[in-house]
Each structure stands twice: as structure tokens, then as C-alpha cells.
Design a protein around this motif. Structure first.
Motif: not given
Length: 113
Positions: A85-100
Motif C-alpha cells: 500500500l502506498h503511504r504518505n508519511a504524513s497520513h497516519r492510518i489507524d491499525d485498529e481500522h485495518l484489523r477490523y
């Protein structure tokens, strides 16, 4: 927030990096990782959003692809990797949402739907 996530990625899909144009303007979609409203009750915040092309948005919402714990996009049925997954360093993605979302994909895989 929708425009913010699109701006962070220049309207490029975080899965395939495609930059679509529609009516001479950039086109991308903001996808909620954990759906809004019942029964998912996901928050409407940047940490719960991805910037995707329409194809990957449909596959993500349809539980046909997920993001694994190492940040790779994989097919729910068969586990084939579509790449990181391409990620921008300033974009925090919540791991809990990904786990869900992964849990929903596991249920989809197990029920054969």
C-alpha cells in the motif's frame, strides 16, 4: 477530510497509483476503512480513509482485498499480493481500522461469499 486524503496522494490510488481524469479533472475516491454507520460505526476521520481508484474502492468495500499487517494489499480469496500500500508519511492510518476490515474479509472468505 475527503479532499485532504485525495490531496495527500495527488488523487493517485494507494493500491495501483493510477491517476484517473474525468471531465478533464483528477478523479479518485476516498474509501472508509471501517464503514460509517451501523453496524460498523467507523469514525469520519483521516485515519480511517484511503485514496483509491473506483476499481480498488469497490474491491475494498466488497471485502475482496485487504491490507495485511505488513502493509501489503492482498486478495481475500487466495491471498495473492497486489503490492505494498502506498503511504504518505504524513497520513497516519489507524491499525485498529485495518484489523477490523481484515476480520470482515476473513468472515467473507470463510463463508465463501
Amino acid at each position: 477530510m475527503v479532499n485532504q486524503v485525495k490531496d495527500l496522494y495527488g488523487n493517485a490510488c494507494q493500491v495501483c497509483t493510477t491517476r484517473l481524469r474525468y471531465k478533464r479533472r483528477p478523479y479518485s475516491e476516498a474509501a472508509h476503512i471501517r464503514g460509517l454507520g451501523s453496524p460498523h460505526d467507523g469514525p469520519d476521520e483521516l485515519a480511517n480513509l484511503l485514496c483509491l481508484c473506483p476499481n480498488h474502492h469497490v474491491l475494498f468495500d466488497g471485502l475482496e482485498i485487504f491490507i495485511d499487517v505488513d502493509g501489503y494489499v492482498k486478495k481475500t480469496h487466495g491471498g495473492e499480493s497486489l503490492g505494498r500500500l502506498h503511504r504518505n508519511a504524513s497520513h497516519r492510518i489507524d491499525d485498529e481500522h485495518l484489523r477490523y476490515h481484515r476480520t470482515l474479509c476473513d468472515l467473507n472468505r470463510l463463508t465463501g461469499k
